[in-house]
Design an enzyme around this catalytic site. Structure first.
Site, short mmCIF file in Angstrom:
data_model
loop_
_atom_site.label_atom_id
_atom_site.label_comp_id
_atom_site.label_asym_id
_atom_site.label_seq_id
_atom_site.Cartn_x
_atom_site.Cartn_y
_atom_site.Cartn_z
N CYS A 77 1.74 -1.88 15.50
CA CYS A 77 1.79 -1.71 14.05
C CYS A 77 1.12 -2.86 13.32
O CYS A 77 1.35 -4.03 13.63
CB CYS A 77 3.25 -1.59 13.61
SG CYS A 77 3.44 -1.38 11.83
N CYS A 105 6.66 -4.59 16.12
CA CYS A 105 6.14 -3.53 17.00
C CYS A 105 4.68 -3.82 17.34
O CYS A 105 3.88 -4.12 16.46
CB CYS A 105 6.28 -2.16 16.34
SG CYS A 105 7.99 -1.71 15.97
N GLU A 160 0.83 -1.20 0.00
CA GLU A 160 0.00 0.00 0.00
C GLU A 160 0.86 1.25 0.00
O GLU A 160 2.03 1.22 0.37
CB GLU A 160 -0.87 0.03 1.27
CG GLU A 160 -1.79 -1.16 1.37
CD GLU A 160 -2.65 -1.12 2.61
OE1 GLU A 160 -2.77 -2.16 3.28
OE2 GLU A 160 -3.19 -0.04 2.92
N CYS A 173 -8.53 1.14 4.67
CA CYS A 173 -7.14 0.88 4.31
C CYS A 173 -6.42 0.23 5.47
O CYS A 173 -5.98 0.90 6.39
CB CYS A 173 -6.49 2.20 3.93
SG CYS A 173 -5.23 2.03 2.71
N CYS A 201 4.23 8.22 0.38
CA CYS A 201 4.73 7.29 1.39
C CYS A 201 4.88 5.92 0.72
O CYS A 201 3.91 5.38 0.19
CB CYS A 201 3.73 7.24 2.54
SG CYS A 201 4.13 6.03 3.79
N CYS A 221 6.71 -7.11 7.63
CA CYS A 221 7.83 -6.58 8.41
C CYS A 221 8.13 -7.58 9.51
O CYS A 221 7.24 -8.26 9.99
CB CYS A 221 7.43 -5.24 9.02
SG CYS A 221 8.74 -4.44 9.97
N1 SAH Z 1 9.80 0.43 10.15
C1 SAH Z 1 9.97 1.84 10.04
C2 SAH Z 1 9.03 2.50 9.05
C3 SAH Z 1 7.64 2.02 8.91
S1 SAH Z 1 6.43 2.54 10.03
C4 SAH Z 1 9.88 2.48 11.39
O1 SAH Z 1 9.67 1.78 12.37
O2 SAH Z 1 10.06 3.68 11.49
C5 SAH Z 1 6.27 4.27 9.84
C6 SAH Z 1 5.90 4.94 11.15
O3 SAH Z 1 4.55 4.61 11.55
C7 SAH Z 1 6.79 4.52 12.32
O4 SAH Z 1 7.12 5.66 13.08
C8 SAH Z 1 5.89 3.60 13.08
O5 SAH Z 1 6.31 3.43 14.40
C9 SAH Z 1 4.56 4.29 12.91
N2 SAH Z 1 3.40 3.49 13.25
C10 SAH Z 1 3.19 2.19 12.99
N3 SAH Z 1 2.01 1.81 13.45
C11 SAH Z 1 1.43 2.90 14.01
C12 SAH Z 1 0.20 3.14 14.67
N4 SAH Z 1 -0.69 2.17 14.83
N5 SAH Z 1 -0.06 4.38 15.09
C13 SAH Z 1 0.84 5.37 14.90
N6 SAH Z 1 2.02 5.21 14.30
C14 SAH Z 1 2.33 3.98 13.87
#
Ligand code: SAH
Length: 350
Positions: A115, A112, A88, A334, A101, A108
């Site tokens: 995420c 986290c 996406e 999305c 983006c 991944c």
């Molecule tokens: N792996 C990389 C980039 C991808 S995520 C990283 O960790 O930075 C892009 C951003 O979105 C990161 O800052 C991540 O922590 C954030 N992110 C992911 N899930 C999220 C959520 N549910 N709410 C807010 N930010 C989120």
């Protein structure tokens, strides 16, 4: 089979020479590829050359299969890769231009807790040409070319951990910055990482002019470990030290991301600890109310709470703002990208 968009102009030149073609053909093909065209669409290239290349290379790495348009102009795309995998992307419109983006991996493996991209682990990394193709197809779809670009900024904040796909991400930066191609300035490209310290150092050594964004999300290792498994590998101190080194090597201010999660990392004590961590070198903190992910049991904060958190930091002298949310009306449709509509504020502010 390799993807033809993976090739630099030098590599493409070698391919053309090997096929007994003049050098200028490589430049023509490279320009066409960066216009978002596949081989069949290149009217200035002989058919027999195109046929030979088609045997060796994939020339349509991905196609957009679905577009969602928000009332505020934000667009979300679903791309289908040549092997059937789906990724996406999000396009954010600002007065100064459009930020795309892009994803760097299918899934991944960082795990986290907040995420959605990591729910099913890592499927595979994207090649440099697959990352590039996301930019090229959207630029073309919006009527842009290599001179009049419809995409001015790129954030590597879609699914995936960019620094877990280091070589392809770095090659992507060179490709997208190539003067003979779409030529997007390195200063307009942000790479976001959950904090892979050795790779941050490796990146610093390349002295690119890209923006490094670090997803911190916690002021202490204890809290960070509850939401980010990578915190068991690298401490916050190690991450901040690597950010200092990145700044010293590149002269570029480092941006930190901080998603506020109710009861986890949103106390004023957290803000004060953060301030101590970030003082001493040029940084900026993006405060984002968590986007709640259905599969995860974490709660967001109100925007008011987020403003209060950012204000506390600002009063202490740390540059911090609450990220503008965009495309809220299309988020629901999305899946994973509702989690990350990240805007690159840096160049606007600098
Ligand atoms: N792996 C990389 C980039 C991808 S995520 C990283 O960790 O930075 C892009 C951003 O979105 C990161 O800052 C991540 O922590 C954030 N992110 C992911 N899930 C999220 C959520 N549910 N709410 C807010 N930010 C989120």
């Amino acid at each position: 089979m390799q993807i033809i968009q993976d090739l630099s102009l030098e590599e493409l030149t070698q391919v053309c020479l090997n096929l007994g073609q003049p050098k200028y053909r490589a430049k023509q093909i490279f320009e066409n590829l960066h216009l978002g065209k596949n081989l069949d669409e290149m009217s200035n290239i002989p058919k027999d050359l195109k046929d030979k290349l088609k045997v060796q290379y994939i020339d349509t790495p991905l196609t957009i299969i679905h577009t969602l348009v928000s009332k505020d102009g934000t667009q979300k795309y679903l791309y289908k890769l040549h092997d059937g995998n789906i990724i996406e992307g999000v396009l954010l419109s600002y007065e100064y231009g459009n930020t795309l983006c892009v994803s760097t991996q299918v899934g991944c493996r960082m795990g986290c807790k907040f995420c959605a991209s990591t729910l099913n682990g890592l499927i595979r990394s994207l090649s440099s040409g697959e990352i590039l193709a996301q930019v090229l197809v959207v630029n073309r779809m919006l009527g842009g070319d290599n001179k009049t670009r419809k995409i001015t900024n790129i954030v590597l904040m879609g699914s995936g951990e960019p620094l877990d796909n280091f070589d392809n991400v770095v090659k992507f930066v060179y490709l997208v910055n190539a003067p003979e191609g779409i030529n997007i300035s390195q200063r307009n490209i942000s790479v976001s990482t959950c904090g892979l310290v050795p790779q941050i150092d490796k990146l610093a050594k390349l002295k690119l002019q890209i923006v490094l964004t670090i997803s911190l999300h916690a002021p202490t290792d204890e809290i960070r470990k509850t939401i980010m498994p990578i915190a068991n590998k690298y401490t916050i101190e190690q991450i901040i030290d690597s950010a200092h080194r990145y700044f010293n090597a590149t002269g570029r201010r480092v941006i930190f991301e901080y998603a506020l999660i109710r009861g986890v990392n949103d106390s004023m004590e957290c803000a004060r600890t953060l301030h101590k961590l970030l003082s001493g070198f040029p940084t900026h903190l993006n405060v984002i109310p968590l986007n709640e992910v259905k599969e995860r049991n974490l709660e967001s904060v109100t925007r008011k709470d987020a403003y209060r958190f950012a204000e506390t930091l600002q009063k202490l002298g740390t540059s911090a703002t609450v990220r503008r949310t965009m495309g809220e009306d299309i988020d629901g449709a999305c899946g994973q990208l509702r989690a990350k509509f990240i805007a690159e504020q840096t160049d606007k502010e600098e």
